[in-house]
Motif scaffolding. Structure first.
Motif, PDB file in Angstrom:
ATOM      1  N   LYS A   1      27.716  97.649  53.881  1.00  0.00           N
ATOM      2  CA  LYS A   1      28.997  97.090  54.150  1.00  0.00           C
ATOM      3  C   LYS A   1      29.614  97.573  55.365  1.00  0.00           C
TER       4      LYS A   1
ATOM      5  N   ASN B   1      28.303  92.371  50.929  1.00  0.00           N
ATOM      6  CA  ASN B   1      27.189  93.458  51.170  1.00  0.00           C
ATOM      7  C   ASN B   1      27.846  94.710  50.699  1.00  0.00           C
ATOM      8  N   GLY B   2      27.532  95.653  49.921  1.00  0.00           N
ATOM      9  CA  GLY B   2      28.212  96.836  49.502  1.00  0.00           C
ATOM     10  C   GLY B   2      27.496  98.129  49.448  1.00  0.00           C
TER      11      GLY B   2
END
Length: 405
Positions: free
Chosen positions: A280, A346-347
């Motif tokens: 992220k 996206n994490g």
């Protein structure tokens, strides 16, 4: 009268025989060289024996006879003056000759390879002068026994099979100063003639790779000959061995961070599309080529050194199907806690997370990817906002152009 005549005649015959033979009753002179005593008798007819002919040539050998503690490289030299060397043999205790060659003008000789440490050697040399008269010289010496060694390790297992992106990484436990000598002491033999070149990362790490990815099926043997190499003043290598391995099938996965999808290509054909979540903002995944350096399976991952304490972003997780891509902690691994973002956004904190169960399932996407992968497989990350991974971070040397390698 007749008896006296006979004795006189016999005596005369004995004298004649002695003069004709030109021999001496002195045993030390019985095997005089050709042209010494006989030539003297024929020329002057004198009663004395001439000294043997002495060669005008002389031989100098380094190290001097009886020398100990000799360095295994560059110390042995044989030279001739007023003549030419005709033979030089340097042999170890088992009779094996050290390869070497006499110079074109015949005045010198040097070995083609280094000697072994802790070994006694004998030098036998012959030379002749312009008249062909030969002289000889001998010297015995002993090479040094290293007091310090540079421990050597690499990332290859004997007869292992690796992906086409495999980079051989050699580590030393002491700083290397004589880098050219060390590099020359590690050579690669490849079944398809692939050229392999080394690249130094600092003073303790030397990585090797071809210009392009390996060809599938290539048989490779690493030849280590470092025991006689002075890696730094007073320090010598610790290994002489051959280490074979094989390159398996090709598997190259392109990880597109902008689409959150990974294209897995095996032997030129796409065999799978795998959804994932990457780093992220603030923890962006590295761009560039990374290589699986270890398949670690179930691994504990914590935020120590990644996030700030008290930020609320800490984590302490046990993750399945973990494959390490960088020394700094980038992995492709199973993810059971981010089902809502995998394939969509996206994490992660920089890793590439693929759908899995908490304990890891062989039938889950992460399990299938893990089982189909080899150490040495390539993961190429594109379209991330992160920087290109440093070539020294893991087996990421493919990000260095060949001209600079």
């Amino acid at each position: 009268m007749r008896a006296g005549y006979a004795v006189g005649a016999l005596a005369g015959a004995l004298v004649l025989m002695a003069t004709t033979a030109g021999c001496s009753t002195d045993p030390a002179k019985a095997d005089s060289p050709k042209g010494s005593a006989a030539a003297s008798a024929g020329a002057g007819g004198g009663s004395g024996d001439a000294a043997p002919a002495v060669s005008a040539a002389s031989i100098a050998i380094e190290p001097a006879n009886g020398t100990t503690g000799v360095k295994p490289n560059g110390a042995v030299k044989v030279s001739a003056a007023n003549g030419k060397l005709t033979s030089v043999k340097v042999t170890g205790p088992d009779g094996t000759e050290v390869p070497g060659e006499i110079t074109a003008d015949g005045t010198g000789w040097s070995p083609k390879a280094g000697l072994a440490v802790s070994t006694a050697y004998t030098v036998d040399a012959l030379a002749e002068d312009a008249k062909g008269v030969v002289t000889n010289a001998r010297s015995t010496f002993t090479t040094l026994t290293p007091e310090k060694e540079a421990g050597t390790t690499d990332n290859i297992a004997d007869n292992g099979t690796y992906g086409v992106g495999m980079i051989v990484s050699v580590r030393f436990d002491r700083s290397v100063k004589n880098k050219d000598a060390v590099e020359a002491g590690i050579t690669f033999e490849t079944s398809d003639g692939t050229t392999v070149r080394g690249h130094w990362f600092g003073d303790k790490r030397l990585d090797f790779r071809p210009e392009n990815y390996w060809n599938p099926g290539t048989k490779v043997t690493i030849h280590y000959k470092l025991k006689n190499v002075e890696t730094a003043p007073g320090v010598y290598g610790d290994v002489n061995k051959d280490e074979p391995f094989t390159i398996g099938r090709s598997q190259i996965s392109t990880v597109d961070v902008s689409t959150h999808k990974m294209a897995v290509v095996r032997d030129g054909q796409q065999v799978d599309t795998v959804e994932f979540t990457a780093g992220k903002p603030g923890y962006d995944t590295w761009n560039g080529v990374m290589v699986v350096e270890a398949k670690e399976g179930t691994t504990r991952m914590t935020s120590a050194g990644v996030t700030k304490e008290g930020s609320g972003d800490e984590y302490d997780l046990v993750v399945p199907h973990a494959m390490r891509l960088t020394d700094s902690g980038t992995y492709v691994h199973g993810n059971s806690w981010s089902a809502g973002v995998i394939g969509r956004s996206n994490g992660s904190h920089g890793c590439i997370g693929v759908t899995d169960t908490k304990s890891g399932s062989a039938s889950a996407p992460a399990g299938k990817l893990y089982d189909s992968s080899l150490v040495g497989d390539v993961f190429k990350v594109v379209n991330s906002k992160g920087k290109v991974v440093d070539p020294s971070n893991g087996l990421s040397g493919w990000n260095t152009p060949w001209a600079q390698w």
